[in-house]
Design an enzyme around this catalytic site. Structure first.
Site, mmCIF file in Angstrom:
data_model
loop_
_atom_site.group_PDB
_atom_site.id
_atom_site.type_symbol
_atom_site.label_atom_id
_atom_site.label_comp_id
_atom_site.label_asym_id
_atom_site.label_seq_id
_atom_site.Cartn_x
_atom_site.Cartn_y
_atom_site.Cartn_z
ATOM 1 N N LYS A 136 -27.678 15.984 9.262
ATOM 2 C CA LYS A 136 -26.343 16.381 9.732
ATOM 3 C C LYS A 136 -26.179 17.903 9.667
ATOM 4 O O LYS A 136 -25.692 18.527 10.599
ATOM 5 C CB LYS A 136 -25.251 15.696 8.901
ATOM 6 C CG LYS A 136 -23.895 15.758 9.584
ATOM 7 C CD LYS A 136 -22.779 15.335 8.686
ATOM 8 C CE LYS A 136 -22.212 16.552 7.970
ATOM 9 N NZ LYS A 136 -21.084 16.236 7.093
ATOM 10 N N ASP B 279 -20.611 12.720 11.394
ATOM 11 C CA ASP B 279 -19.956 12.636 10.082
ATOM 12 C C ASP B 279 -19.137 11.351 10.068
ATOM 13 O O ASP B 279 -19.216 10.534 10.989
ATOM 14 C CB ASP B 279 -19.092 13.880 9.827
ATOM 15 C CG ASP B 279 -17.851 13.902 10.705
ATOM 16 O OD1 ASP B 279 -17.770 13.083 11.660
ATOM 17 O OD2 ASP B 279 -16.951 14.709 10.455
#
Ligand code: SF4
Length: 265
Positions: free
Chosen positions: A175, A193
């Site tokens: 991420k 997310d």
């Protein structure tokens, strides 16, 4: 000293649209006889029916992102930063923390340490002091120092531009790499997310059991022309409209297209 980049808040995504008649129909209780029949059906069959909404067409996906673009042509992330290095540090600090909480801690930190060298000079103990309001701060302070050392030793003090290199830094995962590649270097990456994960699943745009499944699914369906900003449109949509508890379907600008059986319009 460079000026702090204070990203914009979400654009207005509160276009009212006509109530969805199909959804209203679906939400209507079944007549007694029909309900009786449904009750006799095996639970598995019913679950299967609910779990398979109509697939999105390419035109519908285009329409969704076209609406996001019209409502907010230049979406920005909400993590404050000064350069790719401070962006990297902010993203590493943001794991299991809110952007607002991270910004509060990094504002004074970045004023005195906006390069790996300055961060090392500050030292782990002081970094810990600055970020002690953020969850897991001890470990995060360790990572900030370790990643700064690695940047100096292996990357000429610059944030590297490949996913593998970013992921090799302490505290940085997929991420983090996706956010940095997208925001610092303009790559068409999709960082998933909690908000993007929820929106991808609820809307049916890219259902998946893991963030990676959702990421790959979104990359597959979103037209290239929207990919630079898609990550932020989806985050902002999840943060301000498609809330985890009590999504604001009545003001959602894609409520007629959303496939979530529980939407409230
Ligand atoms: S209609 Fe409701 S559930 Fe669907 S995307 Fe909009 S806010 Fe989320």
């Amino acid at each position: 000293m460079a000026k702090i980049i204070r990203p914009q808040r979400a654009g207005a995504s509160s276009v009212q649209s006509a109530p969805n008649k199909k959804a209203a129909k679906a939400a209507t209780p079944l007549p007694k006889r029909a309900a009786g029949k449904a009750a006799k059906k095996p639970a598995k069959k019913i679950a299967k029916k609910i779990a398979k909404p109509k697939p999105w067409t390419a035109a519908e996906v285009y329409e969704v992102f076209d609406r996001f673009r019209k409502a907010n042509p230049e979406p920005r992330g909400e993590l404050e930063h000064l350069n790719p290095y401070t962006l990297l540090v902010a993203v590493v600090l943001s794991a299991q923390a809110t952007d607002a909480g991270v910004n509060k801690a990094t504002r004074p930190l970045f004023e005195i340490a906006d390069t790996p060298e300055k961060m090392l000079e500050l030292g782990e103990e002081k970094v810990r002091e600055y970020i002690k309001t953020i969850g897991l701060y001890r470990n995060k302070a360790k990572n900030v120092i370790a990643l700064s050392e690695k940047l100096i030793a292996e990357f000429g003090s610059q944030v590297p531009r490949t996913r593998a290199e970013i992921e090799s830094l302490p505290g940085a995962g997929r991420k983090t790499a996706n956010v940095v590649l997208n925001m610092a270097f303009g790559e068409h990456t999709m960082a998933v997310d909690t908000h993007v994960f929820r929106v991808g699943n609820r809307t049916g745009l890219a259902p998946g059991k893991t963030p990676l499944e959702v990421e790959l699914g979104l990359e597959k369906v979103i037209p290239t022309e929207f990919m630079l900003h898609a990550h932020h449109w989806l985050i902002l949509h999840g943060r301000y409209t498609c809330l985890a508890r009590g999504p604001r379907c009545e003001v959602c600008l894609i409520n007629d297209l959303c496939r979530w059986p529980e939407k409230t319009v």
